[in-house]
Design a protein around this motif. Sequence first.
Motif, PDB file in Angstrom:
ATOM      1  N   SER A 203       0.609  -1.274  -0.123  1.00 56.58           N
ATOM      2  CA  SER A 203      -0.151   0.251   0.113  1.00 56.58           C
ATOM      3  C   SER A 203       0.887   1.182  -0.005  1.00 56.58           C
ATOM      4  CB  SER A 203      -0.895   0.018   1.295  1.00 56.58           C
ATOM      5  OG  SER A 203      -0.181   0.028   2.326  1.00 56.58           O
ATOM      6  N   LEU A 204       2.184   1.113   0.415  1.00 54.72           N
ATOM      7  CA  LEU A 204       2.929   2.347   0.323  1.00 54.72           C
ATOM      8  C   LEU A 204       3.283   2.625  -0.927  1.00 54.72           C
ATOM      9  CD1 LEU A 204       5.909   2.329   3.026  1.00 54.72           C
ATOM     10  CD2 LEU A 204       3.866   3.795   3.121  1.00 54.72           C
TER      11      LEU A 204
ATOM     12  N   ALA B 224       0.103   4.213  -2.621  1.00 57.10           N
ATOM     13  CA  ALA B 224       0.137   5.425  -2.035  1.00 57.10           C
ATOM     14  C   ALA B 224       0.777   6.228  -2.987  1.00 57.10           C
ATOM     15  CB  ALA B 224      -0.041   5.563  -0.604  1.00 57.10           C
ATOM     16  N   ALA B 225       2.046   5.991  -3.035  1.00 56.91           N
ATOM     17  CA  ALA B 225       3.043   6.751  -3.685  1.00 56.91           C
ATOM     18  C   ALA B 225       2.596   7.251  -5.254  1.00 56.91           C
ATOM     19  CB  ALA B 225       4.679   6.183  -3.636  1.00 56.91           C
TER      20      ALA B 225
ATOM     21  N   CYS C 236       3.580   9.602  -7.950  1.00 56.83           N
ATOM     22  CA  CYS C 236       5.162   9.273  -8.246  1.00 56.83           C
ATOM     23  C   CYS C 236       5.116   8.049  -9.649  1.00 56.83           C
ATOM     24  CB  CYS C 236       5.488   8.290  -7.254  1.00 56.83           C
ATOM     25  SG  CYS C 236       6.212   9.492  -5.905  1.00 56.83           S
TER      26      CYS C 236
ATOM     27  N   GLN D   3       7.206   5.029 -11.403  1.00 53.83           N
ATOM     28  CA  GLN D   3       7.796   3.760 -10.995  1.00 53.83           C
ATOM     29  C   GLN D   3       9.140   4.031 -10.169  1.00 53.83           C
ATOM     30  OE1 GLN D   3       7.533   0.163 -13.567  1.00 53.83           O
ATOM     31  NE2 GLN D   3       6.188   0.052 -11.714  1.00 53.83           N
TER      32      GLN D   3
ATOM     33  N   ARG E 122      11.936   7.217  -3.752  1.00 50.42           N
ATOM     34  CA  ARG E 122      11.502   8.303  -2.604  1.00 50.42           C
ATOM     35  C   ARG E 122      10.863   7.469  -1.491  1.00 50.42           C
ATOM     36  NH1 ARG E 122      10.136  13.709  -4.191  1.00 50.42           N
ATOM     37  NH2 ARG E 122      10.177  13.695  -1.870  1.00 50.42           N
ATOM     38  N   VAL E 123      10.323   6.405  -1.982  1.00 49.39           N
ATOM     39  CA  VAL E 123       9.212   5.829  -0.786  1.00 49.39           C
ATOM     40  C   VAL E 123       9.962   4.356  -0.458  1.00 49.39           C
ATOM     41  CG1 VAL E 123       7.165   4.965  -0.328  1.00 49.39           C
ATOM     42  CG2 VAL E 123       7.253   7.047  -1.447  1.00 49.39           C
TER      43      VAL E 123
ATOM     44  N   PRO F 244      13.886   4.096   1.078  1.00 48.19           N
ATOM     45  CA  PRO F 244      14.293   4.448   2.449  1.00 48.19           C
ATOM     46  C   PRO F 244      13.664   3.541   3.664  1.00 48.19           C
ATOM     47  CG  PRO F 244      13.294   6.353   1.149  1.00 48.19           C
ATOM     48  CD  PRO F 244      13.120   5.438   0.323  1.00 48.19           C
ATOM     49  N   GLN F 245      12.929   2.678   3.099  1.00 40.99           N
ATOM     50  CA  GLN F 245      12.235   1.700   4.201  1.00 40.99           C
ATOM     51  C   GLN F 245      13.499   0.569   4.251  1.00 40.99           C
ATOM     52  OE1 GLN F 245       9.831   2.781   5.416  1.00 40.99           O
ATOM     53  NE2 GLN F 245       9.466   4.249   3.722  1.00 40.99           N
TER      54      GLN F 245
ATOM     55  N   GLN G 271      -0.643   7.841 -11.487  1.00 40.35           N
ATOM     56  CA  GLN G 271      -0.012   9.039 -10.975  1.00 40.35           C
ATOM     57  C   GLN G 271      -0.771  10.165 -11.776  1.00 40.35           C
ATOM     58  OE1 GLN G 271       1.720   6.499 -12.249  1.00 40.35           O
ATOM     59  NE2 GLN G 271       3.300   6.970 -13.563  1.00 40.35           N
TER      60      GLN G 271
ATOM     61  N   PHE H 274      -6.308   4.771   2.455  1.00 38.88           N
ATOM     62  CA  PHE H 274      -6.053   3.224   2.400  1.00 38.88           C
ATOM     63  C   PHE H 274      -6.469   2.816   3.975  1.00 38.88           C
ATOM     64  CE2 PHE H 274      -3.139   4.388  -0.731  1.00 38.88           C
ATOM     65  CZ  PHE H 274      -3.147   3.236  -1.770  1.00 38.88           C
TER      66      PHE H 274
ATOM     67  N   ALA I  50      -1.268   3.915   5.041  1.00 37.44           N
ATOM     68  CA  ALA I  50      -0.124   3.975   4.183  1.00 37.44           C
ATOM     69  C   ALA I  50       0.658   5.253   4.476  1.00 37.44           C
ATOM     70  CB  ALA I  50      -0.483   3.660   2.874  1.00 37.44           C
TER      71      ALA I  50
ATOM     72  N   TYR J 241       4.014   7.352   4.767  1.00 37.09           N
ATOM     73  CA  TYR J 241       5.394   7.050   4.642  1.00 37.09           C
ATOM     74  C   TYR J 241       6.129   7.114   5.894  1.00 37.09           C
ATOM     75  CZ  TYR J 241       3.522   8.420   0.330  1.00 37.09           C
ATOM     76  OH  TYR J 241       2.838   8.396  -0.921  1.00 37.09           O
TER      77      TYR J 241
ATOM     78  N   HIS K 297       9.035   7.142   6.963  1.00 36.02           N
ATOM     79  CA  HIS K 297      10.444   7.925   7.109  1.00 36.02           C
ATOM     80  C   HIS K 297      10.323   9.399   6.822  1.00 36.02           C
ATOM     81  CE1 HIS K 297       9.537   7.539   2.885  1.00 36.02           C
ATOM     82  NE2 HIS K 297      10.365   8.011   2.608  1.00 36.02           N
TER      83      HIS K 297
ATOM     84  N   PHE L 297       3.855  15.501   0.300  1.00 36.83           N
ATOM     85  CA  PHE L 297       4.307  14.679  -0.712  1.00 36.83           C
ATOM     86  C   PHE L 297       3.865  14.904  -2.214  1.00 36.83           C
ATOM     87  CE2 PHE L 297       5.307  10.538  -2.752  1.00 36.83           C
ATOM     88  CZ  PHE L 297       6.577  10.575  -2.623  1.00 36.83           C
TER      89      PHE L 297
ATOM     90  N   SER M 235       5.796  15.577  -5.493  1.00 36.90           N
ATOM     91  CA  SER M 235       5.851  14.581  -6.657  1.00 36.90           C
ATOM     92  C   SER M 235       4.991  15.231  -7.762  1.00 36.90           C
ATOM     93  CB  SER M 235       5.432  13.367  -6.272  1.00 36.90           C
ATOM     94  OG  SER M 235       4.306  13.105  -5.314  1.00 36.90           O
TER      95      SER M 235
END
Lengths: 272, 349
Positions: A165-166, A169-170, A175, A177, A183-184, A187-188, B73, B81, B85, B87, B89, B98, B102
Amino acid sequence: MLRKIGFYCGIGFLTLFSIVPLLWALITVFKRNSDMYSVGTVPFFYNEPPTLEHVVFLFTESNFGLFLQNSAIVGIFVVLITMVLSIPAAFSLARLTGSWGERSGMAIFLVYLIPPSLLFIPMYQIVVWLGIANTIWSLVIVLPTITVPFCTWLLLGFFRSVPRSLDEAAMLDGCGQFTTFYRVLLPQVWPGVGACAVFAFSLSLGNYIYAATFITRSAARTLSAGVPTELIRGDVFFWPELMAATLVVAIPLAIVYGLFFNYLVGGFKNAT
Amino acid sequence: MTVLTLRALEKHYGSIKAVDHVDLQLESGEFMAILGPSGSGKSTLMRLVAGLEPPTSGDIIVDGQSVVNVPPQHRNVAMVFQSFALYPHMTVRDNILFPLVSRKVPKQEHEARLQKATSMLGVENLLDRRPSRLSGGQQQRVALARALVRDPELFVFDEPLSALDAQIRSRARAELRELHDQTRITTLYVTHDQVEAMGLADRVAVINEGRLHQVGTPQELYNDPADLFVAGFIGNPPMNLIPLDETMVAGLRPEHMLVDPEEDVPDLLIDLAVTIEHIEYLGSEWLAHGQARAVTSNGQQLHVIARLPASAHPGLVSGQECRMVGQRKDVCLFDRASGKRQVQAEVPA
């Protein structure tokens, strides 16, 4: 109460068991030759005053400084190549290939299990063909064949543990691919990347068979092959120098491993 | 104005039709809930709208333009969600900004938009925290602020309240509706919880096994269910479904089921001899669960529920025999084979 005592006794014994060789090595480094070879004294104490002569000898009258430098260069390049190849590979397998990508993790890991003692002969052919035999670049090229599969497998687990889901969401936040990855997701998995870097570096440091067979020129050797060949001359073992050479590498590495230990274990758990 | 149109939308996974020929329209400013049991295809439907999955066939039209081939996008759809969801970090501030970063919204607009979204949701004082330091309710507000900050064409919610504690859920529900009334952003709200769907939405679309069963206002769904599935799904407890004969099933809301009527009730369609199984006291009402003595044509026991006002103690005990009746005007009739609703006039008296 009794259980507690037993527990701490056990812990104490195991700690002693693993630390005694290191302590012995440390004591040996500063021993005079006459003290070390005298029969009948306890080897764990200084019977004569300690000396720095062996450490000086190691750094001034052997190629140890060069070995250190070569190992560092090889290690850094191996880590860089490994990261550049295995991070995108793990991301792609975890996210872009559907279900078979995730399952291929085990197959990739199997590649890592092929022993270098079988592979060094064909690898040597390739190294000669590339014209880099007897240089440290032979190791820079060949060692990633071990580190890339392993680190891909390890990172695959880290990527897999990031909820999808992260990414979604991005993407909905605008965003593409690559930016989603950069960016998402990345970092994880930084802890995993750190663990992989430590692993790749220590593996390149510890590899003996490639280091000993691809490079015969002493000045181009790395620690793993250089130290035993340089400091064991015929049947003469330069014990304090050998111990010093070992500790100079082992102690910093142990500290870094300690820092990343939880991430490494976490990575193994995710990957399986 | 129509904001979203789904036309003959289908999504198949192998031989499974997760979304089966769905036609749906959302008007501008409308709050529509997609309601269905788990595995009904409601989440898939929402993912198709958001662009997270490509449809097998059919069309998705946003503001008059087909978006089937537009990646997520580039669709102006914001989604909240189930897991929020956020982020992990990034700070709350960076999370909310964000979508602007973006989408390359000019930097000088950021602060004003951040201000607007955060004040609307009351999260101004959380901006420097990490998501892991927030409670579930706070995370939900931040997720809403992140969705809101870029003025989306369409809001899509994926069960946004199910991750919250029961205590704050009803409060969050009210806030969600107030937020919608302020912003009037067209909203598609996916849930399996009929209380959420009925309480929040202007219209509810009931979905099961990939097919839409009925689209209507909460009142329409409750009073005029279009088929047996909706009748048996909406309402808590749902309609009593009582087979009349080989072809007809009668649906009667528990509150219309009369227990041991004292005077003569005119125009009865349902008249059952019932054994009370147990009585449930719910504070504002009683529920009387009973077993009809007549069995259905396929030999099954018929379970019926009557709802009685709390003011009148029903005076019933388990095992007691009683009579439960329903008037013709309260009954919905369904065709047994197709499950479809029948018009009253067709029914033989």
